[in-house]
Design a protein around this motif. Sequence first.
Motif, PDB file in Angstrom:
ATOM      1  N   ALA A 237       0.788  -1.231   0.000  1.00  8.37           N
ATOM      2  CA  ALA A 237       0.000   0.000   0.000  1.00  8.37           C
ATOM      3  C   ALA A 237       0.825   1.288   0.000  1.00  8.37           C
ATOM      4  O   ALA A 237       0.494   2.225  -0.725  1.00  8.37           O
ATOM      5  N   PRO A 238       1.908   1.421   0.774  1.00  2.80           N
ATOM      6  CA  PRO A 238       2.630   2.699   0.805  1.00  2.80           C
ATOM      7  C   PRO A 238       3.361   2.953  -0.515  1.00  2.80           C
ATOM      8  O   PRO A 238       3.739   2.020  -1.225  1.00  2.80           O
ATOM      9  N   GLY A 239       3.578   4.239  -0.830  1.00  2.00           N
ATOM     10  CA  GLY A 239       4.407   4.591  -1.966  1.00  2.00           C
ATOM     11  C   GLY A 239       5.879   4.353  -1.658  1.00  2.00           C
ATOM     12  O   GLY A 239       6.268   4.103  -0.509  1.00  2.00           O
ATOM     13  N   VAL A 240       6.714   4.449  -2.694  1.00  4.97           N
ATOM     14  CA  VAL A 240       8.147   4.183  -2.524  1.00  4.97           C
ATOM     15  C   VAL A 240       8.759   5.131  -1.500  1.00  4.97           C
ATOM     16  O   VAL A 240       9.524   4.705  -0.611  1.00  4.97           O
ATOM     17  N   GLU A 241       8.437   6.403  -1.585  1.00  9.38           N
ATOM     18  CA  GLU A 241       9.000   7.371  -0.627  1.00  9.38           C
ATOM     19  C   GLU A 241       8.503   7.081   0.777  1.00  9.38           C
ATOM     20  O   GLU A 241       9.268   7.205   1.750  1.00  9.38           O
ATOM     21  N   ALA A 242       7.237   6.699   0.907  1.00  9.29           N
ATOM     22  CA  ALA A 242       6.703   6.360   2.232  1.00  9.29           C
ATOM     23  C   ALA A 242       7.388   5.118   2.795  1.00  9.29           C
ATOM     24  O   ALA A 242       7.627   5.028   4.011  1.00  9.29           O
ATOM     25  N   ILE A 243       7.700   4.145   1.932  1.00  7.26           N
ATOM     26  CA  ILE A 243       8.421   2.955   2.400  1.00  7.26           C
ATOM     27  C   ILE A 243       9.785   3.355   2.953  1.00  7.26           C
ATOM     28  O   ILE A 243      10.190   2.915   4.045  1.00  7.26           O
ATOM     29  N   GLU A 244      10.492   4.208   2.227  1.00  2.33           N
ATOM     30  CA  GLU A 244      11.817   4.637   2.679  1.00  2.33           C
ATOM     31  C   GLU A 244      11.722   5.363   4.012  1.00  2.33           C
ATOM     32  O   GLU A 244      12.501   5.091   4.940  1.00  2.33           O
ATOM     33  N   GLU A 245      10.776   6.278   4.142  1.00  2.00           N
ATOM     34  CA  GLU A 245      10.616   7.023   5.392  1.00  2.00           C
ATOM     35  C   GLU A 245      10.155   6.095   6.510  1.00  2.00           C
ATOM     36  O   GLU A 245      10.643   6.183   7.655  1.00  2.00           O
ATOM     37  N   GLY A 246       9.220   5.194   6.203  1.00  2.00           N
ATOM     38  CA  GLY A 246       8.714   4.288   7.226  1.00  2.00           C
ATOM     39  C   GLY A 246       9.799   3.386   7.782  1.00  2.00           C
ATOM     40  O   GLY A 246       9.829   3.097   8.986  1.00  2.00           O
ATOM     41  N   LEU A 247      10.725   2.952   6.934  1.00  2.00           N
ATOM     42  CA  LEU A 247      11.811   2.102   7.403  1.00  2.00           C
ATOM     43  C   LEU A 247      12.796   2.882   8.272  1.00  2.00           C
ATOM     44  O   LEU A 247      13.379   2.324   9.211  1.00  2.00           O
ATOM     45  N   GLN A 248      13.001   4.144   7.989  1.00  2.00           N
ATOM     46  CA  GLN A 248      13.840   4.964   8.876  1.00  2.00           C
ATOM     47  C   GLN A 248      13.191   5.063  10.254  1.00  2.00           C
ATOM     48  O   GLN A 248      13.876   5.001  11.283  1.00  2.00           O
ATOM     49  N   ARG A 249      11.880   5.234  10.274  1.00  2.00           N
ATOM     50  CA  ARG A 249      11.169   5.278  11.552  1.00  2.00           C
ATOM     51  C   ARG A 249      11.253   3.930  12.287  1.00  2.00           C
ATOM     52  O   ARG A 249      11.426   3.889  13.507  1.00  2.00           O
ATOM     53  N   LEU A 250      11.136   2.844  11.507  1.00  2.00           N
ATOM     54  CA  LEU A 250      11.229   1.527  12.133  1.00  2.00           C
ATOM     55  C   LEU A 250      12.610   1.297  12.710  1.00  2.00           C
ATOM     56  O   LEU A 250      12.751   0.717  13.798  1.00  2.00           O
ATOM     57  N   ARG A 251      13.629   1.758  12.028  1.00  2.00           N
ATOM     58  CA  ARG A 251      14.991   1.628  12.559  1.00  2.00           C
ATOM     59  C   ARG A 251      15.110   2.368  13.896  1.00  2.00           C
ATOM     60  O   ARG A 251      15.723   1.867  14.845  1.00  2.00           O
TER      61      ARG A 251
END
Length: 400
Positions: A383-397
């Motif tokens: 569901a998330p866009g590519v940019e949202a995936i990148e940002e979401g993974l930074q948050r998960l880290r």
Amino acid sequence: MSDQAPDYRFTPAFANPSGSAIRELFKYLSQPGMISFAGGYPAAEFFDRTALRQASEQALRDTPLDCLQYGATEGLLDLREQLAALMASRGVSTTAHDLVVTTGSQQGFDLLIKVLLNPGDSVLVERPTYPAAVQALRLAGMQMLSAATDAEGLDTEALAAQLADQPRGAIRLLYCVPTFANPTGACLPLARRLKLLELAAQHDFLLVEDDPYGALRFEGEAVASLLQLSLQVPGAAGRVIHLSSLSKILAPGLRVGWMIAPPAVRQRCLIAKQTSDLCTSPWTQRIAANYLASGALDRALPALVAGYRAKCRTMLAGLQTMTEYLEVAPPAGGMFVWGRCRDGVDAQAVLQRAIKENVLFVPGSAFYAHAPDPSSIRLSFAAPGVEAIEEGLQRLRRAF
């Protein structure tokens, strides 16, 4: 008059029911700026809205009674013919009369439980597996057993050893998602599929093959379905009941799925469906039939697969920066990445920190019938866009 509350006398299964652990997370979606890797929602940007609108307009213009009147319980003939053609493109030779249209593939599984199983029957599910299947079996009072999996899906050697301790016929059926499984993303290799069919024949159980993700392959070569292979294995013909859906490749809002089952099973499922919903929405069936007949799915599917490939690669690249925290299994298709927190870290504890960082995932404990692995997690890149995936993974880290 008494003010005492009525005694509703709920059935034992619903006296103290538990809902979906995944849907419990949805309350956080309204949190401003939340990025979700939780639900298995298809990407909204890939919905083929123009072609669906045309199919819908055509339905009301050309066949209004098909849309607005009750329909046949087995489904609209035109749609079943289109679905038979779709199955033929997947290597399965079938006809419209072999198919039952269901209100999503989940209804198909519910119908099978009703016509095939009695409370207390022993059934096998993968470990881990699709939680709605576990919920349906649990509410129906089944005795569930878990079958081990690894990075390639169901471990058929372990299953053979497990079945060796069971009398023939003691297991009624095995439910599995062999192609890009939810939650692991694993795809069962050909040799294991053949072995699974041999075991079904040897130990006299049915196989329910749930295949909502098979068309979403973005790496490697396609593997024949259990249904297709069952004709090659002695004693396996008639043992596979195949479920599929347009939800992940077209739109879940249509609620159009289908079942391919042996005639005796199919006929009883039709009677069960009559008491459930009479028929799947004729309106959405007609839309789906028009859409498939126009060739729109063939035109849209390559871009859909390419989009999911790009999202999956983005997620896997981002997860490479978290290898000290998380071990993952790269999928070759579907919508999910499965992982385990290193050093036995509890995924639920990580989730509480992740929510504060405005990112969601599903702790893997939601996907087990027994003895859940508390360190496992499922991430959906769909569901998330590519940019949202990148940002979401930074948050998960940061949460880790």
